[in-house]
Motif scaffolding. Structure first.
Motif, PDB file in Angstrom:
ATOM      1  N   GLY A   1       3.594  -1.280 -19.616  1.00 10.12           N
ATOM      2  CA  GLY A   1       3.891  -0.230 -20.585  1.00 10.12           C
ATOM      3  C   GLY A   1       5.104   0.607 -20.200  1.00 10.12           C
ATOM      4  O   GLY A   1       5.122   1.823 -20.405  1.00 10.12           O
ATOM      5  N   VAL A   2       6.101  -0.059 -19.625  1.00 12.52           N
ATOM      6  CA  VAL A   2       7.336   0.620 -19.227  1.00 12.52           C
ATOM      7  C   VAL A   2       8.512  -0.182 -19.765  1.00 12.52           C
ATOM      8  O   VAL A   2       8.347  -1.282 -20.292  1.00 12.52           O
ATOM      9  N   SER A   3       9.717   0.347 -19.607  1.00  8.25           N
ATOM     10  CA  SER A   3      10.913  -0.368 -20.061  1.00  8.25           C
ATOM     11  C   SER A   3      11.291  -1.458 -19.058  1.00  8.25           C
ATOM     12  O   SER A   3      10.895  -1.419 -17.888  1.00  8.25           O
ATOM     13  N   GLU A   4      12.065  -2.395 -19.530  1.00  9.66           N
ATOM     14  CA  GLU A   4      12.558  -3.457 -18.656  1.00  9.66           C
ATOM     15  C   GLU A   4      13.452  -2.876 -17.560  1.00  9.66           C
ATOM     16  O   GLU A   4      13.435  -3.337 -16.414  1.00  9.66           O
ATOM     17  N   ARG A   5      14.187  -1.840 -17.907  1.00 10.37           N
ATOM     18  CA  ARG A   5      15.042  -1.160 -16.926  1.00 10.37           C
ATOM     19  C   ARG A   5      14.183  -0.553 -15.803  1.00 10.37           C
ATOM     20  O   ARG A   5      14.561  -0.600 -14.628  1.00 10.37           O
ATOM     21  N   THR A   6      13.036   0.012 -16.174  1.00  9.18           N
ATOM     22  CA  THR A   6      12.126   0.575 -15.170  1.00  9.18           C
ATOM     23  C   THR A   6      11.606  -0.526 -14.257  1.00  9.18           C
ATOM     24  O   THR A   6      11.504  -0.340 -13.040  1.00  9.18           O
ATOM     25  N   VAL A   7      11.293  -1.684 -14.819  1.00 14.06           N
ATOM     26  CA  VAL A   7      10.830  -2.818 -14.006  1.00 14.06           C
ATOM     27  C   VAL A   7      11.923  -3.211 -13.014  1.00 14.06           C
ATOM     28  O   VAL A   7      11.632  -3.473 -11.838  1.00 14.06           O
ATOM     29  N   LYS A   8      13.171  -3.234 -13.456  1.00 17.51           N
ATOM     30  CA  LYS A   8      14.279  -3.558 -12.549  1.00 17.51           C
ATOM     31  C   LYS A   8      14.343  -2.549 -11.402  1.00 17.51           C
ATOM     32  O   LYS A   8      14.557  -2.920 -10.244  1.00 17.51           O
ATOM     33  N   SER A   9      14.122  -1.288 -11.726  1.00 17.64           N
ATOM     34  CA  SER A   9      14.102  -0.251 -10.691  1.00 17.64           C
ATOM     35  C   SER A   9      12.938  -0.468  -9.727  1.00 17.64           C
ATOM     36  O   SER A   9      13.097  -0.349  -8.507  1.00 17.64           O
TER      37      SER A   9
ATOM     38  N   MET B   1      11.462  -3.287  -9.040  1.00 20.60           N
ATOM     39  CA  MET B   1      11.738  -4.467  -8.228  1.00 20.60           C
ATOM     40  C   MET B   1      12.775  -4.177  -7.152  1.00 20.60           C
ATOM     41  O   MET B   1      12.674  -4.690  -6.038  1.00 20.60           O
ATOM     42  N   ALA B   2      13.746  -3.351  -7.476  1.00 18.86           N
ATOM     43  CA  ALA B   2      14.751  -2.980  -6.474  1.00 18.86           C
ATOM     44  C   ALA B   2      14.087  -2.247  -5.307  1.00 18.86           C
ATOM     45  O   ALA B   2      14.397  -2.513  -4.141  1.00 18.86           O
ATOM     46  N   LYS B   3      13.155  -1.343  -5.619  1.00 14.20           N
ATOM     47  CA  LYS B   3      12.440  -0.617  -4.557  1.00 14.20           C
ATOM     48  C   LYS B   3      11.626  -1.577  -3.695  1.00 14.20           C
ATOM     49  O   LYS B   3      11.634  -1.499  -2.464  1.00 14.20           O
ATOM     50  N   ALA B   4      10.912  -2.485  -4.348  1.00 11.83           N
ATOM     51  CA  ALA B   4      10.072  -3.434  -3.607  1.00 11.83           C
ATOM     52  C   ALA B   4      10.933  -4.378  -2.763  1.00 11.83           C
ATOM     53  O   ALA B   4      10.601  -4.658  -1.607  1.00 11.83           O
ATOM     54  N   MET B   5      12.021  -4.846  -3.325  1.00 13.39           N
ATOM     55  CA  MET B   5      12.887  -5.764  -2.586  1.00 13.39           C
ATOM     56  C   MET B   5      13.557  -5.073  -1.399  1.00 13.39           C
ATOM     57  O   MET B   5      13.751  -5.695  -0.355  1.00 13.39           O
TER      58      MET B   5
ATOM     59  N   ARG C   1       0.825  -1.217   0.000  1.00 13.67           N
ATOM     60  CA  ARG C   1       0.000   0.000   0.000  1.00 13.67           C
ATOM     61  C   ARG C   1       0.858   1.266   0.000  1.00 13.67           C
ATOM     62  O   ARG C   1       0.430   2.298  -0.497  1.00 13.67           O
ATOM     63  N   ARG C   2       2.054   1.178   0.598  1.00 12.49           N
ATOM     64  CA  ARG C   2       2.968   2.333   0.634  1.00 12.49           C
ATOM     65  C   ARG C   2       3.676   2.556  -0.691  1.00 12.49           C
ATOM     66  O   ARG C   2       4.048   3.672  -1.015  1.00 12.49           O
ATOM     67  N   LEU C   3       3.906   1.475  -1.422  1.00 16.09           N
ATOM     68  CA  LEU C   3       4.632   1.585  -2.687  1.00 16.09           C
ATOM     69  C   LEU C   3       3.777   2.267  -3.744  1.00 16.09           C
ATOM     70  O   LEU C   3       2.549   2.142  -3.724  1.00 16.09           O
ATOM     71  N   PRO C   4       4.418   2.941  -4.694  1.00 21.33           N
ATOM     72  CA  PRO C   4       3.652   3.454  -5.829  1.00 21.33           C
ATOM     73  C   PRO C   4       2.947   2.286  -6.529  1.00 21.33           C
ATOM     74  O   PRO C   4       3.479   1.165  -6.570  1.00 21.33           O
ATOM     75  N   PRO C   5       1.758   2.513  -7.077  1.00 22.60           N
ATOM     76  CA  PRO C   5       0.970   1.416  -7.658  1.00 22.60           C
ATOM     77  C   PRO C   5       1.711   0.551  -8.675  1.00 22.60           C
ATOM     78  O   PRO C   5       1.602  -0.674  -8.644  1.00 22.60           O
ATOM     79  N   LYS C   6       2.474   1.161  -9.579  1.00 23.85           N
ATOM     80  CA  LYS C   6       3.183   0.360 -10.588  1.00 23.85           C
ATOM     81  C   LYS C   6       4.288  -0.489  -9.960  1.00 23.85           C
ATOM     82  O   LYS C   6       4.549  -1.605 -10.409  1.00 23.85           O
ATOM     83  N   VAL C   7       4.913   0.021  -8.919  1.00 24.35           N
ATOM     84  CA  VAL C   7       5.957  -0.749  -8.235  1.00 24.35           C
ATOM     85  C   VAL C   7       5.319  -1.971  -7.560  1.00 24.35           C
ATOM     86  O   VAL C   7       5.820  -3.101  -7.685  1.00 24.35           O
TER      87      VAL C   7
END
Length: 175
Positions: free
Chosen positions: A146-154, A156-160, A118-124
């Motif tokens: 609808g984002v880049s793979e690099r953005t997904v890595k970012s 995931m890093a935030k979530a992890m 709930r604290r994370l941005p929705p896409k994260v």
């Protein structure tokens, strides 16, 4: 020491003047006098932790009601998470023995993860769930969001990082 006593006097006055009203208000919300008493108690504990100077009855009751509503929401979320966990256990083909202590730790962990999401941005949060629950690759997640793979890595890093914080609190609590 007189600086420490003043907030406690303020909380004491608020408690004396508003505890009965708050307990009754909570009783109407939750339908259980014992639970209402517990939530009213927790509301004043929060006020003790972060003392406030409230000028009049209207502002005091408004603040107390806001804190109490948030505690109710936390309670209902926790109950929903616990119910979902019990449903998962009931759906398992073999009986699983879980001690009450382990059950409490599992539910608490689920609640912390729910709070983290709930604290994370929705896409994260969505990327995290797509990876962890659905098992999608970063490439597939990127396409879905609808984002880049690099953005997904970012993402995931935030979530992890948040997961690591939960783990660190858990490890710290275990001693």
């Amino acid at each position: 020491m007189s600086g420490v006593a003043k907030p406690h006097q303020t909380v004491e006055t608020l408690y004396t003047e508003h505890h009965g009203w708050l307990r009754q208000w909570l009783g109407q919300r939750v339908g259980c006098p014992a639970l209402a008493a517990d939530l009213a108690h927790d509301t004043f504990l929060r006020l003790l932790a972060r003392p406030r100077s409230l000028n009049n009855t209207h502002s005091a009751r408004g603040y107390l009601r806001t804190v109490a509503e948030r505690l109710c929401i936390d309670l209902w979320r926790r109950r929903a998470v616990e119910q979902a966990w019990l449903e998962v256990l009931a759906a398992r083909p073999e009986e699983v023995e879980i001690s009450p202590e382990d059950h409490a730790v599992i539910v608490e962990t689920f609640c912390e993860i729910d709070e983290m999401l709930r604290r994370l941005p929705p896409k994260v949060a969505r990327a995290f769930l797509l990876a962890q629950i659905d098992g999608l690759t970063y490439k597939d997640i990127a396409h879905r969001l609808g984002v880049s793979e690099r953005t997904v890595k970012s993402y995931m890093a935030k979530a992890m990082l948040e997961c690591m914080k939960i783990n660190a609190r858990y490890q710290g609590a275990r001693g």
